[in-house]
Scaffold this motif. Structure first.
Motif, short mmCIF file in Angstrom:
data_model
loop_
_atom_site.label_atom_id
_atom_site.label_comp_id
_atom_site.label_asym_id
_atom_site.label_seq_id
_atom_site.Cartn_x
_atom_site.Cartn_y
_atom_site.Cartn_z
N GLU A 105 -36.84 -34.28 -82.21
CA GLU A 105 -35.57 -34.73 -81.64
C GLU A 105 -35.74 -34.93 -80.13
N PRO A 106 -36.36 -35.99 -79.72
CA PRO A 106 -36.64 -36.20 -78.29
C PRO A 106 -35.39 -36.27 -77.43
N GLY A 107 -34.28 -36.73 -77.99
CA GLY A 107 -33.05 -36.85 -77.22
C GLY A 107 -32.44 -35.51 -76.83
N ALA A 108 -32.85 -34.44 -77.52
CA ALA A 108 -32.30 -33.11 -77.23
C ALA A 108 -33.09 -32.37 -76.17
N VAL A 109 -34.19 -32.94 -75.71
CA VAL A 109 -35.05 -32.26 -74.76
C VAL A 109 -34.66 -32.63 -73.33
#
Length: 225
Positions: free
Chosen positions: A164-168
């Motif tokens: 989930e790259p958007g949560a990093v």
């Protein structure tokens, strides 16, 4: 002794160099009154010295408690690092190493997301996820790192390796290499939604050790020359 030109430093030096003064003038010592730091009442010199000693002891006790706490934290980290290293060493299949390394790292150190790429792997592993192609920019960036990078996720390509790259929000990028002067053959990336988890001013000694151990374990993936 003339009183003209005598300073407080002169008096202090005289008393330091004349240790028998108060033995000969015990009544003077007993009559000295100082202001207590815990109120406006007057206390004797002996009582003031006892208060100063108690304050010093309290300070030493606080330092000791802090040292014990840091020692306990270091033991906890060492235990986690030991278990993680052991899991790598017990992995018999080389193709499973990257997955075991990442998953156990997340488990032991409560890391929300992690990803890995190995671009120098042998041809036998080219179909596996950790061997997916990366850009030359990523390879050059990893090789240029003399220390792990820690900071804000500002759209790094490596952030795309997360589930989930958007949560990093913050991340750490740890180069994988055989020796400090060798070019990187891969990179380990750790991510968190907490902006303070990985910051530019944090110490990287622990991450350096993680990178060294990971590199040693993943060396089995490289071609035999």
């Amino acid at each position: 002794m003339s009183t003209q030109g005598i300073t407080e430093d002169d008096i202090a030096n005289f008393l330091q160099q004349t240790p028998g003064f108060f033995e000969r003038h015990a009544d003077t010592l007993a009559s000295v009154q100082l202001t207590s730091p815990h109120g406006n009442r007057a206390v004797s010199l002996q009582e003031r010295q006892m208060e100063m000693l108690r304050e010093k002891i309290r300070g030493l006790e606080m330092r000791l408690v802090e040292m014990i706490r840091h020692g306990q934290e270091n033991v906890t980290i060492a235990d986690k690092l030991h278990r993680w290293t052991r899991s790598i060493m017990l992995t018999t299949s080389a193709s499973d190493l990257p997955t075991v390394l990442v998953e156990q790292l997340k488990h032991e150190f409560l890391i929300p997301q992690a990803g890995i790429r190995v671009w120098g792997a042998a041809d036998a592993f080219e179909s596996l996820s950790f061997a997916r192609p990366v850009s030359d920019e990523v390879k050059s960036f990893a090789t240029s790192l003399t220390q792990p990078y820690c900071g804000v996720n500002s759209g790094f390509e490596a952030a795309g390796w997360f589930d989930e790259p958007g949560a990093v929000v913050s991340l750490a990028m740890v180069p994988l290499r055989n020796g400090t002067a060798a070019p990187a053959f891969g990179m380990l990336v750790l991510g968190s939604p907490d902006p303070t988890r990985y910051t530019a001013d944090m110490g990287t000694e622990f991450l350096v050790r993680i990178g060294e151990l990971a590199s040693a374990g993943l060396h089995r993936l490289l071609p035999v020359h």
